[in-house]
Design an enzyme around this catalytic site. Structure first.
Site, mmCIF file in Angstrom:
data_model
loop_
_atom_site.group_PDB
_atom_site.id
_atom_site.type_symbol
_atom_site.label_atom_id
_atom_site.label_comp_id
_atom_site.label_asym_id
_atom_site.label_seq_id
_atom_site.Cartn_x
_atom_site.Cartn_y
_atom_site.Cartn_z
ATOM 1 N N SER A 1 0.819 -1.206 0.000
ATOM 2 C CA SER A 1 0.000 0.000 0.000
ATOM 3 C C SER A 1 0.855 1.259 0.000
ATOM 4 O O SER A 1 1.933 1.296 0.608
ATOM 5 C CB SER A 1 -0.887 -0.011 1.250
ATOM 6 O OG SER A 1 -1.507 1.234 1.421
ATOM 7 N N TYR B 1 -1.275 -0.436 10.677
ATOM 8 C CA TYR B 1 -1.593 -1.029 9.369
ATOM 9 C C TYR B 1 -0.424 -0.843 8.394
ATOM 10 O O TYR B 1 0.010 -1.778 7.731
ATOM 11 C CB TYR B 1 -2.874 -0.397 8.815
ATOM 12 C CG TYR B 1 -3.155 -0.757 7.376
ATOM 13 C CD1 TYR B 1 -3.562 -2.043 7.021
ATOM 14 C CD2 TYR B 1 -2.989 0.184 6.351
ATOM 15 C CE1 TYR B 1 -3.801 -2.376 5.686
ATOM 16 C CE2 TYR B 1 -3.233 -0.134 5.028
ATOM 17 C CZ TYR B 1 -3.632 -1.423 4.703
ATOM 18 O OH TYR B 1 -3.862 -1.748 3.386
ATOM 19 N N LYS C 1 2.302 -3.647 6.617
ATOM 20 C CA LYS C 1 2.620 -3.786 5.182
ATOM 21 C C LYS C 1 4.133 -3.730 4.960
ATOM 22 O O LYS C 1 4.684 -4.525 4.193
ATOM 23 C CB LYS C 1 1.922 -2.691 4.364
ATOM 24 C CG LYS C 1 0.409 -2.824 4.314
ATOM 25 C CD LYS C 1 -0.043 -4.032 3.497
ATOM 26 C CE LYS C 1 -1.532 -4.128 3.341
ATOM 27 N NZ LYS C 1 -2.006 -5.428 2.854
HETATM 28 P P1 NAD Z 1 -11.327 -6.100 1.553
HETATM 29 O O1 NAD Z 1 -11.497 -6.014 3.016
HETATM 30 O O2 NAD Z 1 -12.494 -5.825 0.700
HETATM 31 O O3 NAD Z 1 -10.700 -7.507 1.149
HETATM 32 C C1 NAD Z 1 -9.871 -8.244 1.999
HETATM 33 C C2 NAD Z 1 -10.447 -9.633 2.115
HETATM 34 O O4 NAD Z 1 -9.656 -10.368 3.050
HETATM 35 C C3 NAD Z 1 -11.881 -9.618 2.648
HETATM 36 O O5 NAD Z 1 -12.735 -10.354 1.799
HETATM 37 C C4 NAD Z 1 -11.765 -10.266 4.016
HETATM 38 O O6 NAD Z 1 -12.924 -11.012 4.352
HETATM 39 C C5 NAD Z 1 -10.528 -11.124 3.854
HETATM 40 N N1 NAD Z 1 -9.869 -11.410 5.119
HETATM 41 C C6 NAD Z 1 -9.598 -10.578 6.145
HETATM 42 N N2 NAD Z 1 -9.015 -11.231 7.153
HETATM 43 C C7 NAD Z 1 -8.898 -12.513 6.754
HETATM 44 C C8 NAD Z 1 -8.372 -13.680 7.363
HETATM 45 N N3 NAD Z 1 -7.862 -13.671 8.603
HETATM 46 N N4 NAD Z 1 -8.394 -14.845 6.679
HETATM 47 C C9 NAD Z 1 -8.926 -14.898 5.435
HETATM 48 N N5 NAD Z 1 -9.466 -13.833 4.821
HETATM 49 C C10 NAD Z 1 -9.444 -12.644 5.470
HETATM 50 O O7 NAD Z 1 -10.131 -5.103 1.175
HETATM 51 P P2 NAD Z 1 -9.565 -4.695 -0.240
HETATM 52 O O8 NAD Z 1 -9.761 -3.244 -0.381
HETATM 53 O O9 NAD Z 1 -10.065 -5.603 -1.273
HETATM 54 O O10 NAD Z 1 -8.012 -4.932 0.023
HETATM 55 C C11 NAD Z 1 -7.340 -6.085 -0.405
HETATM 56 C C12 NAD Z 1 -5.879 -5.967 -0.004
HETATM 57 O O11 NAD Z 1 -5.334 -4.778 -0.574
HETATM 58 C C13 NAD Z 1 -5.681 -5.831 1.497
HETATM 59 O O12 NAD Z 1 -4.520 -6.566 1.846
HETATM 60 C C14 NAD Z 1 -5.457 -4.354 1.703
HETATM 61 O O13 NAD Z 1 -4.650 -4.111 2.825
HETATM 62 C C15 NAD Z 1 -4.736 -3.973 0.422
HETATM 63 N N6 NAD Z 1 -4.884 -2.573 0.055
HETATM 64 C C16 NAD Z 1 -6.133 -2.027 -0.086
HETATM 65 C C17 NAD Z 1 -6.243 -0.686 -0.446
HETATM 66 C C18 NAD Z 1 -7.598 -0.028 -0.571
HETATM 67 O O14 NAD Z 1 -7.665 1.208 -0.544
HETATM 68 N N7 NAD Z 1 -8.688 -0.767 -0.725
HETATM 69 C C19 NAD Z 1 -5.105 0.086 -0.675
HETATM 70 C C20 NAD Z 1 -3.860 -0.516 -0.533
HETATM 71 C C21 NAD Z 1 -3.754 -1.849 -0.179
HETATM 72 C C1 WQD Z 2 -8.661 10.346 0.670
HETATM 73 C C2 WQD Z 2 -8.776 11.847 0.812
HETATM 74 C C3 WQD Z 2 -8.955 12.620 3.089
HETATM 75 C C4 WQD Z 2 -12.830 10.870 3.940
HETATM 76 C C5 WQD Z 2 -6.404 5.283 2.805
HETATM 77 C C6 WQD Z 2 -5.438 4.467 3.610
HETATM 78 C C7 WQD Z 2 -4.431 3.830 2.707
HETATM 79 C C8 WQD Z 2 -5.085 3.041 1.574
HETATM 80 C C9 WQD Z 2 -6.120 3.857 0.879
HETATM 81 C C10 WQD Z 2 -5.198 0.754 2.284
HETATM 82 C C11 WQD Z 2 -7.943 12.389 1.968
HETATM 83 C C12 WQD Z 2 -10.200 12.938 2.313
HETATM 84 C C13 WQD Z 2 -11.658 11.263 3.332
HETATM 85 C C14 WQD Z 2 -13.823 11.852 4.235
HETATM 86 C C15 WQD Z 2 -12.395 13.522 3.265
HETATM 87 N N1 WQD Z 2 -5.757 1.886 2.062
HETATM 88 N N2 WQD Z 2 -11.446 12.564 2.995
HETATM 89 N N3 WQD Z 2 -13.548 13.140 3.882
HETATM 90 O O1 WQD Z 2 -6.263 8.363 3.499
HETATM 91 O O2 WQD Z 2 -5.562 8.533 1.081
HETATM 92 O O3 WQD Z 2 -5.713 6.329 2.137
HETATM 93 O O4 WQD Z 2 -7.020 4.416 1.830
HETATM 94 O O5 WQD Z 2 -4.055 0.453 2.149
HETATM 95 O O6 WQD Z 2 -3.710 3.006 3.520
HETATM 96 O O7 WQD Z 2 -4.777 5.333 4.530
HETATM 97 O O8 WQD Z 2 -7.785 7.538 1.628
HETATM 98 O O9 WQD Z 2 -10.165 7.691 1.116
HETATM 99 O O10 WQD Z 2 -9.438 7.913 3.521
HETATM 100 O O11 WQD Z 2 -8.906 9.742 1.931
HETATM 101 O O12 WQD Z 2 -12.194 14.691 2.977
HETATM 102 O O13 WQD Z 2 -14.869 11.561 4.803
HETATM 103 O O14 WQD Z 2 -10.132 12.174 1.129
HETATM 104 O O15 WQD Z 2 -8.607 13.682 3.937
HETATM 105 O O16 WQD Z 2 -7.444 13.615 1.558
HETATM 106 P P1 WQD Z 2 -6.278 7.798 2.144
HETATM 107 P P2 WQD Z 2 -9.155 8.164 2.093
#
Ligand code: NAD
Ligand code: WQD
Length: 363
Positions: free
Chosen positions: A137, A162, A166
């Protein structure tokens, strides 16, 4: 056809990635506990996929279980071998992803995200599977005070558990790569801000409770379930005073996984970190205005205090990904807003609609 073990495949990014893999002809085995996803999500994937394949049921297998259950993961590798579809590579997406929750409940986050990953990697070693794409991430870059886009060798400075999870998993993978006698092929994909949904409106992000991230929050406000969006900060040193992010369509992100697999398959040995974003910065106000324009809807918003822990500018330098993977984001911000809203409308209407498709069980 190669078999991919997709952990977290029922989740937001997992379902879109699963569909992309099926369309590319891979066999896919999903492991998910469904702690943050619905069981019907993968059925919806098959509903979309069946339109393009007669054999749609025989490529996807689902196992409900926890990534921390090492016996279960071993069994999955063994069953796949017995079925003459040995696992060629792992896409590791399973995990917990809320920054706020990770601060309130750090032990659970270390246990699931890091502990679960260690168990998975141990099983991979045991079963001679040495190819993995890991969901990292942009959060690992922490608070940036720069207005340039971030390169992979930029400073790594996570500011919450978190993010530390990562970084730790990336480090463990590097240790495995450096210390193993075997040739490993490892890609850490550092996602920026994935938003949007598949254009069918059948799959999308389905956060439990009130969303933390801006895009699902906007969708909830648009559909009237939440009264108002608060925009955190209007005095940041940016073009309109609101924070800038690199939003990427979830289908482009899904494609990046397939491209990463193709890339790794051509290498004997590889360890690579890749920023997965569009390289385009969008302010919160620009996102809100585009959403209103494209979807012709109302969106109540107000300005609020800055949110602690926010960077004002977080944009990927994606050159390495563009050069290395045969990949380029295809969708723009309007597509993201349109497709995300389409999912919100369908999701709302058909929330309880169950599918007649049964998922194949591996175990
Ligand atoms: P999500 O929560 O929709 O998907 C994650 C899945 O993992 C879920 O279906 C959940 O049920 C499953 N899970 C959680 N704990 C588990 C466990 N102990 N055993 C088996 N399954 C489990 O999230 P997402 O947005 O699809 O994210 C997927 C991956 O990408 C995650 O590792 C997340 O950290 C990473 N990621 C997400 C974002 C984002 O903004 N969505 C950004 C960067 C990285
Ligand atoms: C985006 C922008 C907020 C909510 C997060 C995690 C990151 C990754 C992606 C998993 C920012 C603004 C937000 C609201 C707002 N996830 N905002 N009002 O913080 O960039 O990243 O999600 O890995 O780890 O930290 O995403 O969607 O929370 O925010 O104004 O109600 O929107 O300040 O500028 P972020 P976000």
């Amino acid at each position: 056809m190669p078999t991919i073990f997709l952990t977290g495949g029922s989740g937001y990014i997992g379902t879109h990635t699963c569909l992309t893999l099926l369309n590319a002809g891979f066999n896919v085995i999903v492991l998910d506990s469904n702690i943050n996803s619905k069981k019907r999500a993968l059925k919806k994937v098959l509903e979309i996929y069946k339109l393009s394949s007669f054999n749609f049921k025989n490529q996807l297998f689902f196992v409900e279980g926890d990534i921390r259950n090492e016996n279960l993961i071993n069994e999955i590798f063994e069953k796949a071998k017995n079925k003459k579809m040995p696992i060629n590579a792992v896409l590791h997406l399973a995990g917990l992803k809320s920054v706020r929750e990770s601060i309130n409940n750090p032990l659970e986050y270390w246990d699931v995200n890091v502990g679960g990953s260690i168990k998975l990697f141990r099983c991979m070693i045991k079963h001679n599977c040495h190819t993995i794409v890991f969901s990292s991430s942009a959060t690992i870059y922490g608070i940036q005070e720069i207005e340039d886009s971030i390169k992979e060798d930029g400073s790594i400075n996570p500011i919450n558990p978190y993010g530390e999870n990562k970084v730790t998993i990336e480090k463990i993978l590097k240790n495995i790569f450096d210390g193993s006698k075997e040739n490993w092929r490892i890609a850490n994909l550092r996602y920026f801000n994935p938003i949007g949904a598949h254009s069918s409106g059948l799959i999308g992000e389905e956060p439990r409770g009130i969303p933390n991230n801006i895009f699902p929050y906007i969708c909830e406000v648009g559909s009237g379930r939440i009264d108002k969006l608060q925009i955190f900060g209007r005095d940041w040193p940016t073009r309109d005073g609101t924070c800038i992010r690199d939003y990427i369509h979830v289908m482009d992100l899904a494609e990046a996984h397939k491209s990463a697999l193709d890339y790794l398959n051509k290498k004997d040995s590889e360890f690579i970190n890749l920023n997965i974003g569009t390289g385009i910065g969008t302010s919160v106000l620009e996102l809100v205005k585009t959403f209103i324009k494209v979807n012709e809807c109302n969106l109540n918003y107000e300005f609020a205090e800055r949110r602690e822990g926010d960077s004002y500018h977080l944009v990927a330098n994606n050159e390495l990904a563009l050069q290395t993977l045969n990949w380029k984001p295809q969708k723009n911000l309007e597509d993201m807003c349109r497709d995300g809203w389409q999912w919100q409308k369908f999701n709302k209407e058909f929330l309880e609609n169950t599918s007649s498709i049964n998922l194949q069980k591996l175990i």
